[in-house]
Design an enzyme around this catalytic site. Sequence first.
Site, mmCIF file in Angstrom:
data_model
loop_
_atom_site.group_PDB
_atom_site.id
_atom_site.type_symbol
_atom_site.label_atom_id
_atom_site.label_comp_id
_atom_site.label_asym_id
_atom_site.label_seq_id
_atom_site.Cartn_x
_atom_site.Cartn_y
_atom_site.Cartn_z
ATOM 1 N N GLY A 1 0.818 -1.204 0.000
ATOM 2 C CA GLY A 1 0.000 0.000 0.000
ATOM 3 C C GLY A 1 0.848 1.248 0.000
ATOM 4 O O GLY A 1 2.039 1.201 0.335
ATOM 5 N N GLU B 1 -16.509 6.606 -12.973
ATOM 6 C CA GLU B 1 -16.474 5.234 -12.449
ATOM 7 C C GLU B 1 -17.860 4.593 -12.507
ATOM 8 O O GLU B 1 -17.981 3.402 -12.779
ATOM 9 C CB GLU B 1 -15.923 5.210 -11.021
ATOM 10 C CG GLU B 1 -14.472 5.658 -10.880
ATOM 11 C CD GLU B 1 -13.495 4.917 -11.790
ATOM 12 O OE1 GLU B 1 -13.724 3.720 -12.092
ATOM 13 O OE2 GLU B 1 -12.504 5.535 -12.221
ATOM 14 N N PRO C 1 2.559 4.821 0.915
ATOM 15 C CA PRO C 1 3.171 5.229 2.188
ATOM 16 C C PRO C 1 2.145 5.923 3.078
ATOM 17 O O PRO C 1 1.311 6.678 2.586
ATOM 18 C CB PRO C 1 4.249 6.226 1.757
ATOM 19 C CG PRO C 1 4.494 5.972 0.328
ATOM 20 C CD PRO C 1 3.226 5.417 -0.239
ATOM 21 N N HIS D 1 -18.345 3.075 -15.898
ATOM 22 C CA HIS D 1 -17.719 1.749 -16.026
ATOM 23 C C HIS D 1 -18.581 0.695 -15.316
ATOM 24 O O HIS D 1 -18.843 -0.375 -15.852
ATOM 25 C CB HIS D 1 -16.348 1.721 -15.337
ATOM 26 C CG HIS D 1 -15.259 2.454 -16.049
ATOM 27 N ND1 HIS D 1 -14.952 2.242 -17.367
ATOM 28 C CD2 HIS D 1 -14.368 3.369 -15.601
ATOM 29 C CE1 HIS D 1 -13.917 3.015 -17.699
ATOM 30 N NE2 HIS D 1 -13.550 3.716 -16.647
HETATM 31 P P1 ADP Z 1 3.047 2.984 6.431
HETATM 32 O O1 ADP Z 1 3.855 1.991 7.179
HETATM 33 O O2 ADP Z 1 1.950 2.361 5.637
HETATM 34 O O3 ADP Z 1 3.849 3.930 5.612
HETATM 35 P P2 ADP Z 1 2.493 3.888 9.063
HETATM 36 O O4 ADP Z 1 1.912 2.667 9.651
HETATM 37 O O5 ADP Z 1 3.907 4.157 9.375
HETATM 38 O O6 ADP Z 1 2.300 3.882 7.491
HETATM 39 O O7 ADP Z 1 1.587 5.112 9.449
HETATM 40 C C1 ADP Z 1 2.124 6.318 9.878
HETATM 41 C C2 ADP Z 1 1.246 6.951 10.924
HETATM 42 O O8 ADP Z 1 0.016 7.326 10.365
HETATM 43 C C3 ADP Z 1 0.912 6.016 12.050
HETATM 44 O O9 ADP Z 1 1.874 6.051 13.029
HETATM 45 C C4 ADP Z 1 -0.409 6.557 12.537
HETATM 46 O O10 ADP Z 1 -0.218 7.633 13.413
HETATM 47 C C5 ADP Z 1 -1.031 7.108 11.291
HETATM 48 N N1 ADP Z 1 -1.977 6.153 10.711
HETATM 49 C C6 ADP Z 1 -1.885 5.561 9.508
HETATM 50 N N2 ADP Z 1 -2.936 4.758 9.275
HETATM 51 C C7 ADP Z 1 -3.712 4.811 10.374
HETATM 52 C C8 ADP Z 1 -4.939 4.184 10.764
HETATM 53 N N3 ADP Z 1 -5.583 3.347 9.959
HETATM 54 N N4 ADP Z 1 -5.441 4.480 11.978
HETATM 55 C C9 ADP Z 1 -4.807 5.329 12.793
HETATM 56 N N5 ADP Z 1 -3.654 5.938 12.503
HETATM 57 C C10 ADP Z 1 -3.098 5.709 11.297
HETATM 58 ZN ZN ZN Z 2 -11.828 4.853 -16.394
#
Ligand code: ADP
Ligand code: ZN
Length: 616
Positions: free
Chosen positions: A202, A425, A204, A428
């Site tokens: 997914g 969308e 970042p 589609h």
């Molecule tokens: P990734 O690893 O996918 O790049 P992270 O897990 O490091 O993302 O997410 C970074 C920060 O964003 C987390 O520490 C949190 O604070 C916030 N965050 C991301 N997704 C969520 C979520 N679903 N619920 C709550 N906080 C989230």
């Molecule tokens: Zn399209």
Amino acid sequence: MNNNKKNFNAYFFVILGLMFLAAWMFRGLSGQETDYTKGELTENLEKGEVIEAVIQPNKETPTGVARIFLKSGEERTLYVTDIQGLEEELRSFGLDPQVRDIPRENWFMTSIFPILLVLVVGVFFFVMMNAQNSGGGGGSAKMMNFGKSRARLTLDNKVTLKDVAGLQEEKEELEEIINFLKEPGKFTKVGARIPKGVLLEGAPGTGKTLLAKAIAGEASVPFFSISGSDFVEMFVGVGASRVRDLFSDAKKHSPCIVFIDEIDAVARRRGTGMGGGHDEREQTLNQLLVEMDGFGVNEGIIVLAATNRVDILDPAILRPGRFDRKITVSAPDVKGRREILGVHSQNKPLAEDVNLEQIAQTTAGFTGADLENLMNEAAIHAAMDNRAFVKQEDIKKSFIKVGIGTEKKSRIISEKEKRITAYHEAGHAILFHVLPDVGPVYTVSIIPTGLGAAGYTMPLPEKDEMFLTKGKMLQEIMVSLGGRIAEEIIFDDITTGASSDIKKATKTARRMVTRYGMSDHIGVINYDDDDDEVFIGRDLAHAKSHSELIAGEIDQEVREIIGDCYGRAKAIIAEHEEILHRCAQMLLEKEKITRDEFESLFDKKQAGQEVSLEKI
Ligand code: ADP
Ligand code: ZN
Ligand code: MG
């Protein structure tokens, strides 16, 4: 073993080199160049050219250096092997040589300096390693542990699934893993095989790392985490030995989770590096695969890995018995965003005017990390204003800052763009649903994918079909065109958003004509210049297998197929305009709709018709 040795050797040589340097410095500091021989001295003595001599004996041996002053004013240095002999010789020529005292040991240079040097070198390495280890809570950096895994071990993990907002589907998929980690026995008893590796994929900031941590926390098992880039070092073999070390640690703590963040740093497709020679990474990857193949299925180690570049991963890691489960962690929809905002405003006092629903609605495309950042910025803003609570105003101001921040310009989507995407969308989706050989629709989404697409409509994964029929191919073309058609019907104007749809449709149509013999005019002849070949110079190297005349006919035929499909698709969408509006509306509300929600639109249509019939 071998790698460990190699790695050790590298450091050994660095230190050895430094020692040589030190030795060389000693020599320069305490030694003296000699430029004179005993024979020359005798000659000078015989000629009576020597005025004075100073002898400096060495410390331990009966040797030394003598400085000889000549009449000409010159000064010579002589290496003396027999001091007494020299003294006697000088005296026999009537000279009275000064013999200096044996030098006191230069205690600084001989004892303190080397120790100091070793200390400095040691501290240097220690600091260097700690720097690389930064962020590590363990702080277990020992000197010379380069081959040790850099993994951080978290035993008292407090993050649980409650801290992960939204991501409902993802959580459900991971449920089984949590259960397994909690009670491995239950599964092994019935011979169930649990996946060894799960790949979280997914954009970042979507919460992959958070999710991995939460799984460990939820199952209360030890959590080893390491980043792919920690494996890649300047010294060959470090990566592989770190992998080995990591898994041997993990085995001691089983059941546990090993989390490899940014696995793409090690698991890039092998042998594709420009100019070859990514030996180090390949070795690391090989070691990882060996380890994953090596531990038994139910040994209680589950390897989670995260990446935002699943496309560049070596396919070998996705083989059964390795990362055989892939979970896509997607950017949140409105509901998800609302929940995430909830989580991140828990410890922030909010003013009464704060409307998180509204914030959620205006932040399409924001990831969890963006939202966390947004709330944090808002809190900072409030503090700067000497307030103890966050106002809607603060959030709005930060919204611009976070949204416009580096490379995220595209994240802020205007209402109009959102509306266009929704209709696109929906176009589609309707065709997928109505046409018999394609679909059914699994999800429709207008959440930007982060890969340039404003939304997507996904059919249920198709069954493997041996043949594509002509009918199905035509329907696929129609589906591809549906987005553009919907835009045209509703907005009286069209956007550039359909370019990849158009490309796809054209490609299918061209194949029908040139490869599958599905056109009446051209007939059953292959005019397809094997375009499976991935080769940049293809068009140049391969002469076309047909004439310009045929090429013109092919184009004509492709145009007809597309034109025909366009007309038919437009008729279908126009006929379902009512549903088009409703579907777009639903998308604007929810941003992501499921198969059931989408199909309910068609039921409502009938219900709606009945109502309107009653009215008449
Ligand atoms: P990734 O690893 O996918 O790049 P992270 O897990 O490091 O993302 O997410 C970074 C920060 O964003 C987390 O520490 C949190 O604070 C916030 N965050 C991301 N997704 C969520 C979520 N679903 N619920 C709550 N906080 C989230
Ligand atoms: Zn399209
Ligand atoms: Mg991460």
